[in-house]
Motif scaffolding. Sequence first.
Motif, PDB file in Angstrom:
ATOM      1  N   GLY A   1       0.830  -1.207   0.000  1.00 20.27           N
ATOM      2  CA  GLY A   1       0.000   0.000   0.000  1.00 20.27           C
ATOM      3  C   GLY A   1       0.861   1.253   0.000  1.00 20.27           C
ATOM      4  N   GLU A   2       0.225   2.391   0.332  1.00 23.80           N
ATOM      5  CA  GLU A   2       0.940   3.659   0.248  1.00 23.80           C
ATOM      6  C   GLU A   2       1.664   3.989   1.557  1.00 23.80           C
ATOM      7  N   ALA A   3       0.882   4.237   2.606  1.00 26.03           N
ATOM      8  CA  ALA A   3       1.467   4.664   3.881  1.00 26.03           C
ATOM      9  C   ALA A   3       0.465   4.370   4.988  1.00 26.03           C
ATOM     10  N   PRO A   4       0.951   4.178   6.210  1.00 25.61           N
ATOM     11  CA  PRO A   4       0.020   3.899   7.309  1.00 25.61           C
ATOM     12  C   PRO A   4      -0.872   5.096   7.597  1.00 25.61           C
ATOM     13  N   GLY A   5      -2.080   4.812   8.059  1.00 29.18           N
ATOM     14  CA  GLY A   5      -2.968   5.864   8.566  1.00 29.18           C
ATOM     15  C   GLY A   5      -2.920   5.839  10.094  1.00 29.18           C
TER      16      GLY A   5
ATOM     17  N   HIS B   1      -6.911   1.127  -4.735  1.00 31.42           N
ATOM     18  CA  HIS B   1      -6.666   1.091  -3.293  1.00 31.42           C
ATOM     19  C   HIS B   1      -7.993   0.860  -2.553  1.00 31.42           C
TER      20      HIS B   1
ATOM     21  N   GLU C   1      -3.122   2.309  11.810  1.00 27.62           N
ATOM     22  CA  GLU C   1      -1.898   1.535  11.552  1.00 27.62           C
ATOM     23  C   GLU C   1      -0.743   2.075  12.397  1.00 27.62           C
TER      24      GLU C   1
ATOM     25  N   SER D   1      -9.828   0.519   5.651  1.00 31.88           N
ATOM     26  CA  SER D   1      -9.357  -0.037   4.364  1.00 31.88           C
ATOM     27  C   SER D   1      -8.834  -1.444   4.558  1.00 31.88           C
TER      28      SER D   1
ATOM     29  N   PRO E   1       0.302  -2.702   9.165  1.00 32.78           N
ATOM     30  CA  PRO E   1      -0.378  -2.120   8.008  1.00 32.78           C
ATOM     31  C   PRO E   1      -1.811  -2.630   7.847  1.00 32.78           C
ATOM     32  N   PHE E   2      -2.648  -1.783   7.286  1.00 34.94           N
ATOM     33  CA  PHE E   2      -4.014  -2.151   6.903  1.00 34.94           C
ATOM     34  C   PHE E   2      -4.805  -2.810   8.038  1.00 34.94           C
TER      35      PHE E   2
ATOM     36  N   ASN F   1       3.885  -1.394   3.187  1.00 34.41           N
ATOM     37  CA  ASN F   1       3.604  -0.101   2.551  1.00 34.41           C
ATOM     38  C   ASN F   1       4.886   0.475   1.954  1.00 34.41           C
TER      39      ASN F   1
HETATM   40  N1  URA Z   1      -3.616   2.742   3.522  1.00 37.74           N
HETATM   41  C1  URA Z   1      -2.420   2.282   3.118  1.00 37.74           C
HETATM   42  O1  URA Z   1      -1.977   2.530   1.996  1.00 37.74           O
HETATM   43  N2  URA Z   1      -1.720   1.540   3.983  1.00 37.74           N
HETATM   44  C2  URA Z   1      -2.174   1.216   5.191  1.00 37.74           C
HETATM   45  O2  URA Z   1      -1.462   0.512   5.922  1.00 37.74           O
HETATM   46  C3  URA Z   1      -3.432   1.700   5.592  1.00 37.74           C
HETATM   47  C4  URA Z   1      -4.140   2.460   4.741  1.00 37.74           C
END
Ligand code: URA
Length: 262
Positions: free
Chosen positions: A114-118, A233, A121, A132, A127-128, A154
């Motif tokens: 994925g892109e980056a933690p929110g 995504h 996370e 999402s 992650p995730f 991520n």
């Molecule tokens: N969106 C992401 O791209 N990564 C995550 O870990 C959570 C949400």
Amino acid sequence: MTSLADLLAFYAEAGVDEPLEELPVDRFVAAAPTRPAPTVEPDPQNVPPPRAYAAPVVPDEGQAVLARERAAAANTLDELKLAMASFEGCNLRLTAKNLVFADGNPEADLMLVGEAPGRDEDIEGLPFVGRSGQLLNRILAAIGRDRTSAYIANVIPWRPPGNRTPTPIETEICRPFIERQIELANPKVLITLGAPSSRTLLRTTEAITRLRGGWRTFTTQSGVEIPTMPTLHPAYLLRTPAHKKLAWRDFLEVKAKLANLT
Ligand code: URA
């Protein structure tokens, strides 16, 4: 009228989750070493240089070079995680609560990036795990997988404050780590989730609407070619449920590819 609770919820969502003093503090001044008053007149010919003190690193190409060296030196995923945990060249780690390295099974034949933690996370260090992530779990279940049979990471392992978009230099600094993570996990198939992950790992500027659904190749530093499926995504799918059928198709493609590869 907006209540105080609404305002605090807004701040928390924007990443402002630490109470601070009423007046700003200049931490550069605060961090500067204080010297005891000299008891003798200093010799003007022999004044020692000012002592260096720790200050936040300015993200630049030098940090990306350092990240490449550290990532390349890691020979296992555990070593890579340690290298990332001790890497101080990415400013995002200053505001993040945790390093979000990976979840799932590193031995799995399928890896998702994925892109980056929110926020969720960042709190859990995985992650995730937020909304999402719950959708991602349902999508994985639809192709007979869960986190024991998929490995998840991520591109950016630290939550950008307020979930802002990572800057291009932040992405370049983090790129060597995720590229090495893919190389060490060595999955048979890779899924890139969303535009930032797909574009970063496939080194393209194409729109995700064009990229998704078509097989691409991620090539590791040592030249191993991994079939890669860019897809939408899960956060986008939550906002645009009508497009879930497109992601569904992409995951079925992946399922068929994995069945053919074994
Ligand atoms: N969106 C992401 O791209 N990564 C995550 O870990 C959570 C949400």
